[in-house]
Design a protein around this motif. Structure first.
Motif, PDB file in Angstrom:
ATOM      1  N   LEU A   1     -13.259  -3.197 -10.843  1.00 33.15           N
ATOM      2  CA  LEU A   1     -13.294  -4.580 -10.370  1.00 33.15           C
ATOM      3  C   LEU A   1     -14.439  -4.711  -9.370  1.00 33.15           C
ATOM      4  N   VAL A   2     -15.409  -5.566  -9.693  1.00 32.84           N
ATOM      5  CA  VAL A   2     -16.537  -5.760  -8.781  1.00 32.84           C
ATOM      6  C   VAL A   2     -16.519  -7.190  -8.280  1.00 32.84           C
ATOM      7  N   THR A   3     -16.637  -7.362  -6.980  1.00 30.96           N
ATOM      8  CA  THR A   3     -16.769  -8.706  -6.421  1.00 30.96           C
ATOM      9  C   THR A   3     -18.125  -8.789  -5.731  1.00 30.96           C
ATOM     10  N   GLY A   4     -18.653  -9.994  -5.657  1.00 26.31           N
ATOM     11  CA  GLY A   4     -19.897 -10.207  -4.920  1.00 26.31           C
ATOM     12  C   GLY A   4     -21.148  -9.957  -5.738  1.00 26.31           C
ATOM     13  N   SER A   5     -22.263 -10.453  -5.210  1.00 28.83           N
ATOM     14  CA  SER A   5     -23.540 -10.305  -5.906  1.00 28.83           C
ATOM     15  C   SER A   5     -24.108  -8.914  -5.640  1.00 28.83           C
ATOM     16  N   VAL A   6     -24.906  -8.447  -6.602  1.00 28.08           N
ATOM     17  CA  VAL A   6     -25.498  -7.124  -6.463  1.00 28.08           C
ATOM     18  C   VAL A   6     -26.880  -7.265  -5.828  1.00 28.08           C
ATOM     19  N   ASN A   7     -27.156  -6.474  -4.783  1.00 23.71           N
ATOM     20  CA  ASN A   7     -28.497  -6.486  -4.208  1.00 23.71           C
ATOM     21  C   ASN A   7     -29.170  -5.125  -4.383  1.00 23.71           C
ATOM     22  N   HIS A   8     -30.406  -5.010  -3.948  1.00 22.31           N
ATOM     23  CA  HIS A   8     -31.164  -3.784  -4.234  1.00 22.31           C
ATOM     24  C   HIS A   8     -30.586  -2.571  -3.529  1.00 22.31           C
ATOM     25  N   LEU A   9     -29.866  -2.807  -2.428  1.00 22.16           N
ATOM     26  CA  LEU A   9     -29.299  -1.687  -1.676  1.00 22.16           C
ATOM     27  C   LEU A   9     -28.068  -1.110  -2.363  1.00 22.16           C
ATOM     28  N   ASN A  10     -27.213  -2.021  -2.915  1.00 26.83           N
ATOM     29  CA  ASN A  10     -25.963  -1.497  -3.470  1.00 26.83           C
ATOM     30  C   ASN A  10     -25.947  -1.348  -4.988  1.00 26.83           C
ATOM     31  N   ALA A  11     -27.035  -1.746  -5.657  1.00 23.30           N
ATOM     32  CA  ALA A  11     -27.085  -1.576  -7.117  1.00 23.30           C
ATOM     33  C   ALA A  11     -26.896  -0.110  -7.525  1.00 23.30           C
ATOM     34  N   PRO A  12     -27.535   0.879  -6.844  1.00 23.87           N
ATOM     35  CA  PRO A  12     -27.304   2.281  -7.231  1.00 23.87           C
ATOM     36  C   PRO A  12     -25.853   2.713  -7.030  1.00 23.87           C
ATOM     37  N   ILE A  13     -25.187   2.132  -6.020  1.00 22.59           N
ATOM     38  CA  ILE A  13     -23.788   2.504  -5.761  1.00 22.59           C
ATOM     39  C   ILE A  13     -22.904   1.985  -6.888  1.00 22.59           C
ATOM     40  N   VAL A  14     -23.134   0.708  -7.271  1.00 22.74           N
ATOM     41  CA  VAL A  14     -22.357   0.130  -8.378  1.00 22.74           C
ATOM     42  C   VAL A  14     -22.544   0.977  -9.637  1.00 22.74           C
ATOM     43  N   LYS A  15     -23.791   1.357  -9.895  1.00 26.12           N
ATOM     44  CA  LYS A  15     -24.093   2.143 -11.090  1.00 26.12           C
ATOM     45  C   LYS A  15     -23.451   3.533 -10.999  1.00 26.12           C
ATOM     46  N   ASN A  16     -23.485   4.106  -9.807  1.00 28.07           N
ATOM     47  CA  ASN A  16     -22.907   5.443  -9.595  1.00 28.07           C
ATOM     48  C   ASN A  16     -21.396   5.442  -9.867  1.00 28.07           C
ATOM     49  N   ILE A  17     -20.704   4.426  -9.328  1.00 30.86           N
ATOM     50  CA  ILE A  17     -19.250   4.338  -9.558  1.00 30.86           C
ATOM     51  C   ILE A  17     -18.980   4.187 -11.054  1.00 30.86           C
ATOM     52  N   PHE A  18     -19.757   3.292 -11.691  1.00 30.41           N
ATOM     53  CA  PHE A  18     -19.575   3.044 -13.128  1.00 30.41           C
ATOM     54  C   PHE A  18     -19.805   4.329 -13.933  1.00 30.41           C
ATOM     55  N   ASP A  19     -20.852   5.079 -13.577  1.00 27.02           N
ATOM     56  CA  ASP A  19     -21.190   6.295 -14.320  1.00 27.02           C
ATOM     57  C   ASP A  19     -20.135   7.387 -14.169  1.00 27.02           C
ATOM     58  N   GLN A  20     -19.446   7.398 -13.016  1.00 25.64           N
ATOM     59  CA  GLN A  20     -18.438   8.441 -12.780  1.00 25.64           C
ATOM     60  C   GLN A  20     -17.142   8.197 -13.535  1.00 25.64           C
ATOM     61  N   MET A  21     -16.938   6.953 -13.997  1.00 27.55           N
ATOM     62  CA  MET A  21     -15.677   6.648 -14.686  1.00 27.55           C
ATOM     63  C   MET A  21     -15.698   7.209 -16.102  1.00 27.55           C
ATOM     64  N   PRO A  22     -14.563   7.792 -16.560  1.00 24.08           N
ATOM     65  CA  PRO A  22     -14.531   8.337 -17.915  1.00 24.08           C
ATOM     66  C   PRO A  22     -14.452   7.231 -18.970  1.00 24.08           C
ATOM     67  N   GLU A  23     -14.961   7.506 -20.176  1.00 22.81           N
ATOM     68  CA  GLU A  23     -14.881   6.551 -21.282  1.00 22.81           C
ATOM     69  C   GLU A  23     -13.485   6.578 -21.883  1.00 22.81           C
ATOM     70  N   PRO A  24     -12.960   5.482 -22.428  1.00 19.30           N
ATOM     71  CA  PRO A  24     -13.494   4.128 -22.372  1.00 19.30           C
ATOM     72  C   PRO A  24     -13.196   3.479 -21.021  1.00 19.30           C
ATOM     73  N   LYS A  25     -14.092   2.592 -20.601  1.00 15.44           N
ATOM     74  CA  LYS A  25     -13.914   1.911 -19.313  1.00 15.44           C
ATOM     75  C   LYS A  25     -14.251   0.435 -19.468  1.00 15.44           C
ATOM     76  N   ALA A  26     -13.726  -0.379 -18.564  1.00 10.35           N
ATOM     77  CA  ALA A  26     -13.994  -1.815 -18.610  1.00 10.35           C
ATOM     78  C   ALA A  26     -14.412  -2.285 -17.219  1.00 10.35           C
ATOM     79  N   VAL A  27     -15.262  -3.292 -17.190  1.00  9.35           N
ATOM     80  CA  VAL A  27     -15.727  -3.851 -15.916  1.00  9.35           C
ATOM     81  C   VAL A  27     -15.279  -5.305 -15.830  1.00  9.35           C
ATOM     82  N   VAL A  28     -14.664  -5.671 -14.719  1.00  8.80           N
ATOM     83  CA  VAL A  28     -14.275  -7.058 -14.475  1.00  8.80           C
ATOM     84  C   VAL A  28     -15.110  -7.569 -13.307  1.00  8.80           C
ATOM     85  N   ALA A  29     -15.899  -8.607 -13.552  1.00  4.96           N
ATOM     86  CA  ALA A  29     -16.706  -9.211 -12.489  1.00  4.96           C
ATOM     87  C   ALA A  29     -15.934 -10.400 -11.937  1.00  4.96           C
ATOM     88  N   ILE A  30     -15.604 -10.351 -10.645  1.00  3.89           N
ATOM     89  CA  ILE A  30     -14.703 -11.342 -10.060  1.00  3.89           C
ATOM     90  C   ILE A  30     -15.466 -12.304  -9.158  1.00  3.89           C
TER      91      ILE A  30
END
Lengths: 157, 289
Positions: free
Chosen positions: A53-82
Motif C-alpha cells: 500500500l503506497v500513499t503520497g506522491s513519489v519524489n526523487h528522494l524516495n523513489a529508490p525506497i519505493v522500488k527497493n520495498i517492491f523488489d524485496q516482495m516475493p512474487e506474486p505481489k500487488a500494489v495499491v496506490a492510495i
C-alpha cells in the motif's frame, strides 16, 4: 479459494504527502473497519508482505525506497496506490522534486480514489488487490505447467 | 503403559499442529470479539501457513534456514520427549536449545529489527527460565516424580498446593506465547513499536516453520498447565479453559512493557509467587510424612 486470497499480508509506505492517507490506512485496522476479518496482517517486512500500500506522491528522494520495498516482495505481489497524490502527484504534482504518482516508479494494480481516501474504499482496494493476486498466482502456475510440458516434449524453446 | 506413551508422542507429532493452530485461531477470534471486531475466520492460521509455504523467496543467507529448521526440530523434540514420558528436567534444556536456535537465526540476518528482537528474546529467556525450574521442583514435591505421566497419574490437585507457582507459570506462558505485556521480542500487531522483531527478514517457508514450531510449543506448554489440574477431568477442562482465557484477557488488557520491567516483573513473580510458594510447601510436607 486460493490461499493467497485468504491471507493477504500488507506493508504500507507513505512516500511524500500530507500523511492523511497513511493515517486512514492505519484506521482500517481499528475495530470500526477491522481489516483482519479479510485475513490481513500489517507486517513491517516486505519479505512477508503480499500487497504493497503506497500513499503520497513519489519524489526523487524516495523513489529508490519505493522500488527497493517492491523488489524485496516475493512474487506474486500487488500494489495499491492510495489517494490523489499516489495517482498523479495530486496537489504536489507541479513541485520541482516530484516525479509523479506511484506508477512513475513501480507498476500499480489498484488505484483507490480520495483525498484523503476513506477507510472503506481502502478496504475495497485491498480486497480487489487480493483478487488480482489470486489471478496472478493462477497465471504463474499455468505458465509453469506450460513450461514443464514444453520442455518434456522438447518443443517451444 | 509404555505403548500408550509412544502413541501419545506420535499423536503429538501428527495432531500437535492441528491443535496449536486451532488454539491460535480461537485466540484471534476471541481477541477480536473482546475488541468489538468480527475478526478473522477460525481457520485463519492454517490459511496463513499454507500461503507462507507457497511463497518462494531467496533466504537472506545460507545460515538462516538451517537454524530455523533446527528450531522447529528441537521444539518438536521437546514435545515428543515430554509426551514420551522422559524426565521433564531434561525437557527444559531442550526447550532452551530450541529458543537459542531461533535467536541465532534472528541474529544471523543482520537486520537491526531482528537484532533488537533477538536481544529481547534472550532477556525473556533469562526472565522465565528460573520460574520453569521452580515449577518443576514444585510439581516434583507434589507427585514425587519428574515424569509427565507419573505426575498426571498422581491425581494430586497441584493447583491447591502450588497456587503461587501456577501464577508464575501463567507469567511464563505470557512470555512463551508472545502475549502482551511481554510480547517485546515479536508481535503480529501493527500498533507496536517493534512489529515483527525477531521474525523480521524471515519470509515465506522460514516464517512458516517458526509458526509451526510455535504451535508445537503452545501444545506442550498447555500440557504443562494440565499437570496442575490433573486431579479430575472437570478440573482439567476448567483449569485449561481458565488459563487460556486469562492469558487472552491479559493480552488485551495490558500494554507492552519495557524490557527492564519485563525482567524485574518476572523475577519478582519468581521470587514472591514461586519461592514464596515452594518454601511453605516444603515446610508443611516435611511436617506430614
Amino acid at each position: 479459494m486460493s490461499s493467497i486470497e485468504r491471507s493477504p499480508w500488507l506493508i504500507h509506505y507513505d512516500a511524500s504527502s500530507c500523511n492523511g492517507c497513511d493515517i486512514e490506512v492505519l484506521a482500517c485496522l481499528t475495530p470500526v473497519y477491522d481489516a483482519e476479518r479479510f485475513g490481513c496482517i500489517v507486517t513491517g517486512d516486505p519479505k512477508q508482505a503480499d500487497i504493497f500500500l503506497v500513499t503520497g506522491s513519489v519524489n526523487h528522494l524516495n523513489a529508490p525506497i519505493v522500488k527497493n520495498i517492491f523488489d524485496q516482495m516475493p512474487e506474486p505481489k500487488a500494489v495499491v496506490a492510495i489517494g490523489a497524490c499516489a495517482y498523479s502527484g495530486g496537489v504536489f504534482a507541479e513541485c520541482y522534486n516530484v516525479s509523479g504518482g506511484v506508477a512513475s516508479t513501480i507498476p500499480v494494480d489498484v488505484y483507490v480514489p480520495g483525498c484523503a481516501a476513506k477507510p472503506e474504499s481502502i478496504l475495497d482496494g485491498v480486497v480487489r488487490a487480493a483478487t488480482i493476486l489470486k489471478e496472478k498466482e493462477r497465471a504463474r502456475s499455468k505458465a509453469k505447467r506450460f513450461r514443464k510440458r514444453t520442455s518434456r516434449e522438447g518443443g517451444a524453446k | 503403559m509404555k505403548g500408550i506413551e509412544i502413541y501419545a508422542a506420535i499423536a503429538y507429532v501428527v495432531l500437535g499442529p492441528l491443535l496449536g493452530g486451532l488454539l491460535d485461531g480461537l485466540d484471534r477470534v476471541i481477541t477480536a470479539r473482546l475488541q468489538g471486531r468480527v475478526g478473522p475466520p477460525l481457520l485463519q492460521p492454517f490459511y496463513d501457513l499454507r500461503k507462507l509455504l507457497t511463497r518462494r523467496i531467496a533466504p537472506v543467507n545460507r545460515l538462516q534456514m538451517p537454524l530455523i529448521a533446527s528450531h522447529l526440530v528441537f521444539a518438536l523434540l521437546t514435545g515428543v520427549l515430554f509426551f514420551y514420558g522422559s524426565d521433564i528436567l531434561l525437557i527444559v534444556f531442550v526447550l532452551t536449545l530450541a529458543s537459542v536456535f531461533l535467536v541465532l537465526a534472528a541474529y544471523s540476518t543482520g537486520s537491526p529489527y531482528s537484532t533488537i528482537g533477538a536481544e529481547r528474546e534472550l532477556l525473556l529467556m533469562t526472565a522465565y527460565e528460573p520460574m520453569v525450574i521452580i515449577a518443576l521442583v514444585g510439581l516434583y514435591g507434589v507427585a514425587k516424580s519428574f515424569n509427565f505421566y507419573a505426575i498426571l497419574g498422581s491425581k494430586m490437585p497441584a493447583y491447591l498446593y502450588l497456587p503461587g507457582i501456577y501464577l508464575g507459570i501463567v507469567y511464563v506462558l505470557e512470555m512463551k506465547l508472545r502475549k502482551s505485556p511481554f510480547d517485546i521480542s515479536t508481535s503480529h500487531h501493527a500498533h507496536q513499536e517493534l512489529v515483527m522483531g525477531l521474525t523480521a527478514d524471515m519470509g515465506g517457508p522460514a516464517l512458516a516453520m517458526v509458526e509451526l514450531a510455535h504451535w508445537y510449543e503452545s501444545v506442550y506448554l498447555f500440557a504443562l498447565v494440565l499437570l496442575f489440574f490433573s486431579s479430575s477431568w472437570i478440573s482439567a477442562i476448567l483449569g485449561l479453559a481458565f488459563t487460556y482465557l486469562l492469558i487472552i484477557l491479559l493480552d488485551n488488557a495490558t500494554a507492552r512493557v519495557r524490557w527492564e520491567l519485563a525482567l524485574s516483573f518476572a523475577w519478582i513473580a519468581t521470587l514472591v509467587a514461586g519461592a514464596g510458594n515452594l518454601i511453605p510447601f516444603y515446610l508443611i510436607s516435611r511436617g506430614t510424612p
